[in-house]
Design a protein around this motif. Sequence first.
Motif, PDB file in Angstrom:
ATOM      1  N   THR A  68       0.844  -1.189   0.000  1.00 44.24           N
ATOM      2  CA  THR A  68       0.000   0.000   0.000  1.00 44.24           C
ATOM      3  C   THR A  68       0.879   1.239   0.000  1.00 44.24           C
ATOM      4  OG1 THR A  68      -0.138  -0.065   2.412  1.00 44.24           O
ATOM      5  CG2 THR A  68      -1.937  -1.087   1.181  1.00 44.24           C
ATOM      6  N   VAL A  69       0.408   2.251  -0.707  1.00 48.46           N
ATOM      7  CA  VAL A  69       1.102   3.524  -0.816  1.00 48.46           C
ATOM      8  C   VAL A  69       0.062   4.642  -0.857  1.00 48.46           C
ATOM      9  CG1 VAL A  69       3.149   2.624  -1.995  1.00 48.46           C
ATOM     10  CG2 VAL A  69       1.154   3.266  -3.331  1.00 48.46           C
ATOM     11  N   ALA A  70       0.523   5.875  -0.710  1.00 46.56           N
ATOM     12  CA  ALA A  70      -0.384   7.022  -0.761  1.00 46.56           C
ATOM     13  C   ALA A  70       0.117   8.022  -1.788  1.00 46.56           C
ATOM     14  CB  ALA A  70      -0.477   7.683   0.606  1.00 46.56           C
ATOM     15  N   ASP A  71      -0.825   8.712  -2.433  1.00 52.14           N
ATOM     16  CA  ASP A  71      -0.431   9.787  -3.347  1.00 52.14           C
ATOM     17  C   ASP A  71      -0.265  11.080  -2.552  1.00 52.14           C
ATOM     18  OD1 ASP A  71      -3.009  10.744  -2.890  1.00 52.14           O
ATOM     19  OD2 ASP A  71      -3.703  10.411  -4.941  1.00 52.14           O
ATOM     20  N   ASP A  72       0.036  12.162  -3.239  1.00 53.04           N
ATOM     21  CA  ASP A  72       0.269  13.451  -2.579  1.00 53.04           C
ATOM     22  C   ASP A  72      -0.954  13.958  -1.824  1.00 53.04           C
ATOM     23  OD1 ASP A  72       2.860  13.500  -3.513  1.00 53.04           O
ATOM     24  OD2 ASP A  72       2.369  14.717  -5.270  1.00 53.04           O
ATOM     25  N   ALA A  73      -2.140  13.547  -2.257  1.00 55.58           N
ATOM     26  CA  ALA A  73      -3.380  13.985  -1.606  1.00 55.58           C
ATOM     27  C   ALA A  73      -3.734  13.115  -0.404  1.00 55.58           C
ATOM     28  CB  ALA A  73      -4.524  13.978  -2.615  1.00 55.58           C
ATOM     29  N   GLY A  74      -2.954  12.045  -0.178  1.00 56.06           N
ATOM     30  CA  GLY A  74      -3.217  11.162   0.951  1.00 56.06           C
ATOM     31  C   GLY A  74      -4.138  10.000   0.641  1.00 56.06           C
ATOM     32  N   ASP A 122       2.828   4.978   3.678  1.00 51.83           N
ATOM     33  CA  ASP A 122       2.019   5.695   4.659  1.00 51.83           C
ATOM     34  C   ASP A 122       1.426   4.693   5.642  1.00 51.83           C
ATOM     35  OD1 ASP A 122      -0.129   7.045   5.998  1.00 51.83           O
ATOM     36  OD2 ASP A 122      -0.211   8.488   4.363  1.00 51.83           O
ATOM     37  N   PRO A 123       1.716   4.860   6.936  1.00 56.96           N
ATOM     38  CA  PRO A 123       1.193   3.908   7.932  1.00 56.96           C
ATOM     39  C   PRO A 123      -0.330   3.768   7.915  1.00 56.96           C
ATOM     40  CG  PRO A 123       2.820   5.360   8.928  1.00 56.96           C
ATOM     41  CD  PRO A 123       2.554   5.875   7.543  1.00 56.96           C
ATOM     42  N   LYS A 124      -1.061   4.841   7.616  1.00 53.65           N
ATOM     43  CA  LYS A 124      -2.526   4.724   7.596  1.00 53.65           C
ATOM     44  C   LYS A 124      -2.974   3.812   6.461  1.00 53.65           C
ATOM     45  CE  LYS A 124      -3.955   8.619   4.784  1.00 53.65           C
ATOM     46  NZ  LYS A 124      -5.125   8.578   3.999  1.00 53.65           N
ATOM     47  N   CYS A 125      -2.214   3.781   5.380  1.00 47.86           N
ATOM     48  CA  CYS A 125      -2.547   2.880   4.276  1.00 47.86           C
ATOM     49  C   CYS A 125      -2.236   1.435   4.646  1.00 47.86           C
ATOM     50  CB  CYS A 125      -1.781   3.268   3.019  1.00 47.86           C
ATOM     51  SG  CYS A 125      -2.198   4.909   2.385  1.00 47.86           S
TER      52      CYS A 125
END
Length: 105
Positions: free
Chosen positions: A68-74, A90-93
Amino acid sequence: MALIASCSTSSEGGRPDCSAHAPDDCENDDRCRTVFAQPFDSEAACWAEQQPIGCRSADQNCGQTSTTVADDAGTCFKVTSTCHPTLLADPKCSAQFDAPACSAL
């Protein structure tokens, strides 16, 4: 949901630079391939259907992975290929990794 306009694809080694292509236009260049990922639907707490998020060289060697990864917008994305845009861990992802597919709900 935010989409990534292009990905970091190197033109090194004779590969075409596919990063200039928007994900939806990538397949119009036979030297490039679309990169897909599943965005996380935070309202439904599930992974949505795959959608195009980037463009890569067709001759780029890609391995299998599941991360899992996140883009600039989260926005969180689940990717299954080592060929994906440069995104942020991103830990939330990561915490959403085991959430079900939205189609299973």
